[in-house]
Design an enzyme around this catalytic site. Structure first.
Site, PDB file in Angstrom:
ATOM      1  N   TYR A   1       0.824  -1.207   0.000  1.00 49.00           N
ATOM      2  CA  TYR A   1       0.000   0.000   0.000  1.00 49.00           C
ATOM      3  C   TYR A   1       0.859   1.258   0.000  1.00 49.00           C
ATOM      4  O   TYR A   1       1.919   1.320   0.635  1.00 49.00           O
ATOM      5  CB  TYR A   1      -0.910   0.031   1.225  1.00 49.00           C
ATOM      6  CG  TYR A   1      -1.865  -1.133   1.322  1.00 49.00           C
ATOM      7  CD1 TYR A   1      -2.160  -1.923   0.220  1.00 49.00           C
ATOM      8  CD2 TYR A   1      -2.480  -1.448   2.523  1.00 49.00           C
ATOM      9  CE1 TYR A   1      -3.033  -2.985   0.312  1.00 49.00           C
ATOM     10  CE2 TYR A   1      -3.363  -2.509   2.626  1.00 49.00           C
ATOM     11  CZ  TYR A   1      -3.629  -3.274   1.521  1.00 49.00           C
ATOM     12  OH  TYR A   1      -4.498  -4.332   1.609  1.00 49.00           O
TER      13      TYR A   1
ATOM     14  N   GLU B   1     -20.650   0.758  20.738  1.00 47.75           N
ATOM     15  CA  GLU B   1     -21.631   0.907  19.667  1.00 47.75           C
ATOM     16  C   GLU B   1     -22.284   2.285  19.531  1.00 47.75           C
ATOM     17  O   GLU B   1     -22.713   2.633  18.421  1.00 47.75           O
ATOM     18  CB  GLU B   1     -22.692  -0.183  19.792  1.00 47.75           C
ATOM     19  CG  GLU B   1     -22.117  -1.562  19.473  1.00 47.75           C
ATOM     20  CD  GLU B   1     -23.113  -2.692  19.621  1.00 47.75           C
ATOM     21  OE1 GLU B   1     -23.061  -3.628  18.813  1.00 47.75           O
ATOM     22  OE2 GLU B   1     -23.921  -2.628  20.570  1.00 47.75           O
TER      23      GLU B   1
END
Length: 425
Positions: free
Chosen positions: A306, A381
């Site tokens: 990358y 969450e």
């Protein structure tokens, strides 16, 4: 947050969390995300969003506004990791059902946030231009799924791109980014050191490839330290393998490792230094005599993976300004430290202006502190609705005010393609 004022926000947040848990239960490895792809296509279809398959196991979708305008792409990754998830006090309802595979890097949350943003745009079509949704496979293995998405036309007609990643390196609900180089390049090296095998009782008749390997590693680190500041690179050996018999020098030893950098010059220095150290080892272990002809020797294979992930400066400044304006209660780190983590989102930023944002999930009170790729990694969450709002708000602002985001393209300088290095002496 903006959505907190919307009476439907609670239902949206519940939906996003349910999606994240469903994705978490059924993770799939890179380029094997077939069931994940089916689920994404089903959800988009239920929302009435046009979508198609891309990069084999990915999904490309489009939401068009009611007016002409630019196109902003939003990207998520979809693959899990080869990790066996451990049971914790939190994850019993959504622990991975796929043995040996886990969403240990937040990709389940990334997909849920992007679908949340998609739902918002689909329900509120009064915007100019187009929102392109990229559900990209295989972020975890170089060369990465982004190369396939680009090659198959996923960026055609796109003017800019935004990506986001959940990390535990800053507190839950905060965001971080920086203009310019943000995440490192990733590079792999594989070496085969060739000695001359034989019985250890006759070392004079052999060339010890194990000692060659240990000398190479002992030489490499100080050689790099003499040339480079420690904040410019990291390097490590992940595997050394050779031999099968306790009383025999092996013919070969294999060394597998990697290094990461933030610029091409540092990459070139490391490439050159690895080869110089190997050449020196060969000279050191040479022995006279016909029986040693062709020994010692080595093979070197360096795979440049990358690119360095480079956030467009003007785009990043506009993002920072918009976040400060729209989310005054949000903790924003606009100059967060560079990280040696790597991401194939860098490929998109080689083609388009844009930004990659880090979304914090660290919450010691909930014992959510494990780093990405841990077998007990988890997500706080409530950050999922935050990420959804950020995707939605920034995209909408770009579509209405693209000039704020795009004025640095005159000096945006993509990194040239790097050739991998392969040496056979």
């Amino acid at each position: 947050m903006l959505l907190r004022e919307n009476p439907s926000a609670e239902a949206l947040e519940t939906w996003i969390i349910q999606l994240r848990r469903e994705f978490h239960r059924y993770p799939e490895l890179s380029f094997k995300e077939y069931e994940t792809q089916k689920r994404i296509l089903k959800i988009l279809g239920e929302l009435g969003i046009e979508a198609r398959k891309i990069a084999d196991t990915g999904v490309l979708a489009s939401i068009k506004g009611t007016l002409p305008g630019p196109c902003i792409a939003l990207r998520t990754d979809t693959d899990g990791l080869q990790v066996q998830e451990e049971l914790t006090e939190r994850n019993s309802d959504y622990i991975s059902r796929n043995t040996g595979v886990m969403h240990a890097c937040g990709h389940d949350g990334h997909m849920a946030m992007l679908l949340g943003a998609a739902r918002l745009f689909q329900e509120n079509r009064n915007f100019p231009g187009e929102v392109r949704l990229i559900f990209q496979p295989a972020e975890e293995i170089p060369p990465g799924g982004s190369a396939r998405v680009i090659a198959e036309g996923g960026l055609e007609g796109v003017d800019a791109i935004i990506g986001m990643h959940i990390f535990t390196n800053h507190e839950s609900g905060s965001v971080g980014f920086r203009p310019g180089p943000f995440m490192a390049s990733t590079n792999r090296f594989e070496i085969v050191l060739k000695g001359k095998g034989g019985h250890i009782s006759l070392p004079q008749k052999c060339i010890d490839s194990v000692r060659m390997a240990t000398d190479f590693i002992s030489d490499l680190y100080p050689a790099l330290e003499r040339q480079l500041d420690p904040d410019k690179y990291i390097i490590g050996v992940g595997r050394i393998q050779g031999g099968a018999q306790f009383n025999r020098f092996p013919d070969t030893v294999e060394i597998l490792g990697s290094y990461r950098t933030f610029d091409r010059e540092t990459t070139d220095i490391i490439d050159r230094t690895i080869k110089e150290c190997l050449d020196e080892i060969v000279k050191r272990y040479e022995k006279p005599g016909e029986e040693f002809s062709g020994y010692p020797d080595y093979e070197l294979d360096v795979l440049h993976g990358y690119h360095v992930l480079v956030n467009d400066p003007a785009f990043t400044a506009a993002v920072n300004s918009k976040l400060q304006e729209s989310f005054p209660e949000l903790t924003v780190y606009p100059e967060i430290e560079k990280t040696f983590a790597a991401e194939d989102f860098a490929n998109y930023l080689q083609k388009l202006p844009g930004i990659f944002i880090s979304l914090g999930t660290r919450n010691p009170e909930k014992r959510i502190v494990e780093i990405n790729h841990s077998c007990t990694f988890d997500i706080d969450e409530p950050i999922l609705i935050t990420g959804t709002e950020i995707f939605y708000t920034l995209s909408l602002d770009f579509l209405n005010n693209p000039e704020k985001y795009l004025n640095s393209r005159n000096y945006f300088n993509p990194e040239p393609l790097r050739k991998s290095l392969k040496t056979d002496r």
